[in-house]
Write an enzyme that holds these catalytic residues in place. Structure first.
Site, short mmCIF file in Angstrom:
data_model
loop_
_atom_site.label_atom_id
_atom_site.label_comp_id
_atom_site.label_asym_id
_atom_site.label_seq_id
_atom_site.Cartn_x
_atom_site.Cartn_y
_atom_site.Cartn_z
N GLY A 1 11.00 50.14 13.74
CA GLY A 1 9.89 50.84 14.38
C GLY A 1 8.95 51.44 13.36
O GLY A 1 8.54 50.78 12.40
N LYS B 1 0.83 -1.21 0.00
CA LYS B 1 0.00 0.00 0.00
C LYS B 1 0.86 1.26 0.00
O LYS B 1 0.58 2.22 -0.72
CB LYS B 1 -0.91 -0.01 1.24
CG LYS B 1 -1.94 1.11 1.26
CD LYS B 1 -2.92 0.99 0.10
CE LYS B 1 -3.98 2.09 0.15
NZ LYS B 1 -4.87 2.05 -1.01
N ASP C 1 17.89 50.11 7.62
CA ASP C 1 18.62 50.65 8.76
C ASP C 1 19.27 49.56 9.59
O ASP C 1 18.95 48.37 9.46
CB ASP C 1 17.66 51.44 9.65
CG ASP C 1 17.37 52.84 9.11
OD1 ASP C 1 18.07 53.25 8.18
OD2 ASP C 1 16.43 53.48 9.62
N MET D 1 16.44 55.60 22.03
CA MET D 1 17.89 55.71 22.10
C MET D 1 18.26 56.19 23.50
O MET D 1 19.03 57.13 23.71
CB MET D 1 18.43 56.64 21.01
CG MET D 1 18.20 56.08 19.60
SD MET D 1 18.14 57.32 18.29
CE MET D 1 16.50 57.98 18.51
N ILE E 1 8.12 58.13 13.69
CA ILE E 1 8.43 58.33 15.10
C ILE E 1 9.95 58.27 15.25
O ILE E 1 10.55 57.20 15.28
CB ILE E 1 7.77 57.27 16.01
CG1 ILE E 1 6.25 57.24 15.81
CG2 ILE E 1 8.12 57.52 17.47
CD1 ILE E 1 5.54 58.48 16.32
N LYS F 1 22.82 53.88 10.55
CA LYS F 1 23.60 54.90 11.24
C LYS F 1 23.67 54.53 12.72
O LYS F 1 22.65 54.22 13.33
CB LYS F 1 22.97 56.28 11.07
CG LYS F 1 23.06 56.80 9.65
CD LYS F 1 22.35 58.13 9.49
CE LYS F 1 20.85 57.98 9.50
NZ LYS F 1 20.14 59.22 9.23
N GLY G 1 14.64 44.65 22.47
CA GLY G 1 13.26 44.31 22.80
C GLY G 1 12.52 43.58 21.69
O GLY G 1 12.76 43.80 20.51
N LYS H 1 8.51 -8.87 -4.28
CA LYS H 1 8.18 -10.29 -4.32
C LYS H 1 6.78 -10.48 -4.89
O LYS H 1 6.53 -11.42 -5.65
CB LYS H 1 8.26 -10.89 -2.91
CG LYS H 1 9.68 -10.97 -2.35
CD LYS H 1 9.66 -11.57 -0.95
CE LYS H 1 11.08 -11.65 -0.38
NZ LYS H 1 11.08 -12.19 1.01
N GLU H 2 5.88 -9.60 -4.50
CA GLU H 2 4.51 -9.66 -5.03
C GLU H 2 3.92 -8.26 -5.05
O GLU H 2 4.40 -7.35 -4.36
CB GLU H 2 3.64 -10.59 -4.20
CG GLU H 2 3.58 -10.26 -2.72
CD GLU H 2 2.78 -11.27 -1.93
OE1 GLU H 2 2.17 -10.86 -0.93
OE2 GLU H 2 2.77 -12.46 -2.31
#
Length: 474
Positions: free
Chosen positions: A301, A22, A247, A382, A305, A269, A411, A43-44
């Site tokens: 991020g 099978k 970045d 920062m 912002i 940077k 994080g 065999k079979e």
């Protein structure tokens, strides 16, 4: 990557399968779908395999395996219960540098069969490397449900027009833009609904439209580090980009989601190092877009912002270049969530203020009479750059020396570390050579970290530190 995924062309190639039960039948059926020449040693034969033999779809070449049968075979599959025979087959194939798969014995496989979603000519193959078949089955069900049954027709029709399109658009970039535009139109919907004639009309119309390449600049927020926090729109844009300027704060996991043949340019940077200037970055963005390229500016991020995204799209606007902005989860929000520190809380904080550790270019100074208000959480991006100076000014303006602080390094990633202390202890913490970049959270909400923390990237006993253990931590 434990296995390199490959798609093999087995059409008219000899494949040998030992065993005709099978399991062997299932492998034979799959091989026949790829139009391989299937040779069987057993065999079979089980009743299903006998039917295939009677229909002249396979060849039964022997009842007993001998290594001489490996000659001119492309790959080999052993589907027997005879462990000794399987070992012999595996060794014989390895000696001849033949690909071999011993069913249900990962240690004796130079290749494995993936789980297949067939939308011919589109084939999707997924694998867990034999580690989690149940999870693999669930994933396959999800993929099956979102790939339309007639998706292969879209690829087939597109393939029939490929040479015509190539003649129409000599430039590789023009061709890719054409196909992207076509596949995002109702062309696909008409094929899925069985209206191939209408689909062909749309293809013709799209091909004969103005093909002038128009460049574009797209700002994309990569989030705070965890690639799972990248937005769906951000992922879509990364897959369409011709060039990506990224970045230093963009994680490798996010970079791995960029289209493989897109050009990547590092423009990171870092404080204290010689870096590419902002003016140089802006010039590069504009030059690339003027060449007709889809340019992605990938920022950690959120680009608006403390990411100088406003300056970059302002320059694009002045240069007459189309632009888009894809927001990202800003570091303060993402990192606070991953540390279990709610930035606002009815009992502890009625608002939150974001500032940066860098001094403003125009000499503007922060209004510390507002920043020292204990009913506001203060987040310093920062944060270690001017942390000592900021802490001293906050205390001088009335913020309590005992105000809780959290310094979070890397994080939302598996390397996340959290240092808990007091406002008057910042100088001691910074003097221990804390790794940058880091985010600083100041306020009573920091007290909730111990209770609400849920993200345990490392040993749960060693991913948060207080001031008394910092020396040991460093």
């Amino acid at each position: 990557m434990n296995y390199l995924p490959l798609f093999l062309d087995l059409k008219s190639k000899n494949v040998l399968i030992i065993g005709a039960g099978k399991v062997g039948f299932n492998k034979i059926t799959l091989l026949l779908r790829s139009e391989a020449k299937v040779n069987v040693i057993a065999k079979e034969l089980c009743s299903d395999v006998k039917i295939l033999l009677d229909a002249n779809k396979i060849r039964w070449i022997s009842k007993k395996f001998d290594s001489s049968y490996l000659k001119k075979m492309f790959l080999v599959i052993a589907a027997t219960n005879d462990l000794k025979l399987n070992q012999h087959i595996f060794k014989s194939c390895n000696d001849r540098c033949l690909f071999v798969n011993v069913v249900d014995d990962k240690s004796k496989c130079s290749f494995i069969f993936p789980s297949i979603i067939d939308r011919n000519p589109i084939i999707t193959a997924i694998s867990s490397g034999g580690t989690s078949p149940v999870l693999l089955r669930l994933l396959r069900e999800k993929i099956e449900s979102i790939l339309p049954a007639k998706l292969g027709d879209v690829a087939t029709i597109s393939g029939q027009w490929r040479d015509i399109v190539k003649k129409r658009f000599n430039n590789l970039l023009e061709r890719r833009r054409f196909w992207e535009k076509l596949f995002q139109s109702v062309f696909v919907e008409h094929i899925l609904n069985g209206n191939k004639k209408k689909a062909t009309e749309i293809l013709n119309k799209t091909m004969n439209q103005n093909s002038i390449l128009r460049g574009e600049i797209i700002l994309v927020g990569a989030g705070p580090g965890d690639s799972g926090l990248l937005t769906l729109r951000g992922l879509q844009v990364l897959q369409q980009a011709d060039v990506v300027l990224y970045d230093a704060l963009v994680s490798q996991d996010v970079l791995d989601l960029i289209r493989r043949d897109a050009k990547r340019i590092y423009v990171g940077k870092r404080a204290g190092l010689k870096n590419i200037t902002q003016d140089e970055i802006i010039k590069l963005l504009i030059v690339l877009a003027q060449k007709g390229k889809k340019v992605v500016r990938l920022k950690g991020g959120d680009p608006f912002i403390f990411g100088r995204g406003g300056e970059e799209v302002e320059a694009a606007k002045n240069a007459g270049i189309d632009f888009q902005i894809v927001p990202g989860i800003t570091s303060a929000i993402g990192i606070a969530a991953y540390t279990g520190i709610p930035l606002t809380h009815r009992k502890y904080s009625q608002g939150v203020i974001f500032i940066t550790g860098y001094k403003c270019k125009n000499g503007l100074t922060s209004d510390f009479s507002i920043l020292c208000n204990p009913s506001y959480t203060l987040v310093v991006y920062m944060g270690t750059l001017q942390a000592i100076d900021i802490a001293k000014k906050l205390i001088s303006y009335g913020r309590l020396k005992s105000t809780p602080i959290a310094i979070i390094i890397k994080g939302t990633t598996v390397n996340q570390k959290v240092i808990i202390g007091r406002l008057d202890e910042i100088e001691k913490i910074i003097s221990c050579s804390i790794v940058t970049p880091a985010l600083l959270i100041i306020g009573e909400v920091v007290r909730l970290h111990k209770k609400l923390r849920w993200f345990y990237p490392l040993d749960s006993l060693h991913d948060t530190y207080n001031i008394s253990s910092i020396i040991k931590f460093i």
